[in-house]
Design an enzyme around this catalytic site. Structure first.
Site, PDB file in Angstrom:
ATOM      1  N   LYS A   1       1.243   4.533   6.635  1.00 38.68           N
ATOM      2  CA  LYS A   1       0.593   5.429   5.678  1.00 38.68           C
ATOM      3  C   LYS A   1       1.329   6.765   5.663  1.00 38.68           C
ATOM      4  CE  LYS A   1      -2.724   2.411   5.043  1.00 38.68           C
ATOM      5  NZ  LYS A   1      -2.851   1.661   3.778  1.00 38.68           N
TER       6      LYS A   1
ATOM      7  N   SER B   1       0.809  -1.221   0.000  1.00 37.03           N
ATOM      8  CA  SER B   1       0.000   0.000   0.000  1.00 37.03           C
ATOM      9  C   SER B   1       0.840   1.269   0.000  1.00 37.03           C
ATOM     10  CB  SER B   1      -0.957   0.013   1.196  1.00 37.03           C
ATOM     11  OG  SER B   1      -0.255   0.178   2.409  1.00 37.03           O
TER      12      SER B   1
END
Length: 282
Positions: A158, A118
């Protein structure tokens, strides 16, 4: 007990054994060693690319911590029965631990493995990263940080793209902050996991920039509603924009409150591709 205390804070085991002078000496040496890991980034953010520097600095810290623990054990053996002094109180130890966390005497780094793609291309599956916990850092989480966040008991990695009060929206694959689409320049194409991807370099309002990957500008999360980030919260995204569960998915992820921000990523200390070891993710 002396070994355990020295594991928690350098020199605390020696203090417990009634050797304040020895404890102070070990504290001074540790304080001088800790900045070695950060020194390159004070000169050049990409200086962590020199693997030899980060490796030697970490080895020195590990050896120093082991020496402090062994020394505490030896001192405790030779001391025999302890005579408690005025500083052998739990609240003294707690105060030293708090001060030590600020000075880096408490182990200031944590390691995490990267399980998914991701955050590609900055971080790849199988990478191990060294992080600086925000509780021990001198600054709050900043826009652009690659951060370890905790959500529903699980750790994720993230990028912070917005903070409390900002308005965030995805429009046609473009990240828009407070009504302004972030500049995005095409870098090239990439074959990633047998899928053709497009690489872009995205720039934040403060000039910081990083690479992102897109399958296209017409995927499920490329057009969203406008989100207003609550105060004391953060909006986070994966750099692999079409393969990331992040703040765009409100029901499953959503905004990250300040207490969910665990650490910022400093360096890749291990990777399947040895050429990436010691690199600083953009």
């Amino acid at each position: 007990m002396a070994v355990l205390l020295s594991f928690l804070v350098s020199g605390l085991g020696q203090l417990y054994c009634g050797r304040p002078g020895r404890a102070l000496l070990l504290v001074v040496v540790t304080v001088l060693l800790v900045p070695l890991v950060y020194l390159p980034t004070l000169v050049d953010r990409q200086a962590y690319g020199h693997f030899s520097w980060i490796f030697l600095a970490l080895v020195a810290l590990v050896i120093m911590r082991l020496y402090v623990m062994v020394d505490a054990w030896l001192v405790a053996r030779h001391t025999g029965a302890l005579r408690l002094r005025w500083y052998n109180r739990w609240y003294i130890y707690a105060g030293i631990a708090l001060i030590g966390s600020a000075l880096g005497l408490v182990t200031p780094f944590h390691s995490y493995s990267i399980p998914s793609a991701s955050m590609a291309p900055a971080l790849l599956p199988g990478d191990f990263v060294l992080t600086k916990p925000y509780w021990s850092d001198s600054r709050k989480p900043l826009v652009g940080d690659i951060a370890i966040v905790k959500h529903d008991g699980t750790f994720f990695v993230k990028r912070i793209v917005a903070v409390g009060g900002d308005r965030v929206q995805m429009i046609g694959g473009r990240l828009t902050i407070n009504g302004v689409a972030l500049p995005r320049d095409m870098v090239g194409n990439l074959r990633f996991n047998d899928v053709d991807m497009t690489l872009y370099r995205e720039s934040l309002p403060d000039g910081r920039n990083y690479r992102i990957m897109e399958l296209s500008d017409h995927e499920f999360l490329d057009d969203t509603a406008a989100f207003t980030v609550p105060l004391a919260s953060y909006f986070v995204l994966g750099d692999n924009r079409d393969n990331s569960r992040d703040s765009r998915v409100m029901k499953e992820f959503g905004y990250m409150p300040a207490e969910s921000m665990v650490a910022r990523v400093l360096v890749v200390w291990w990777a399947k591709d040895w050429g990436r070891i010691g690199t600083t993710p953009e």
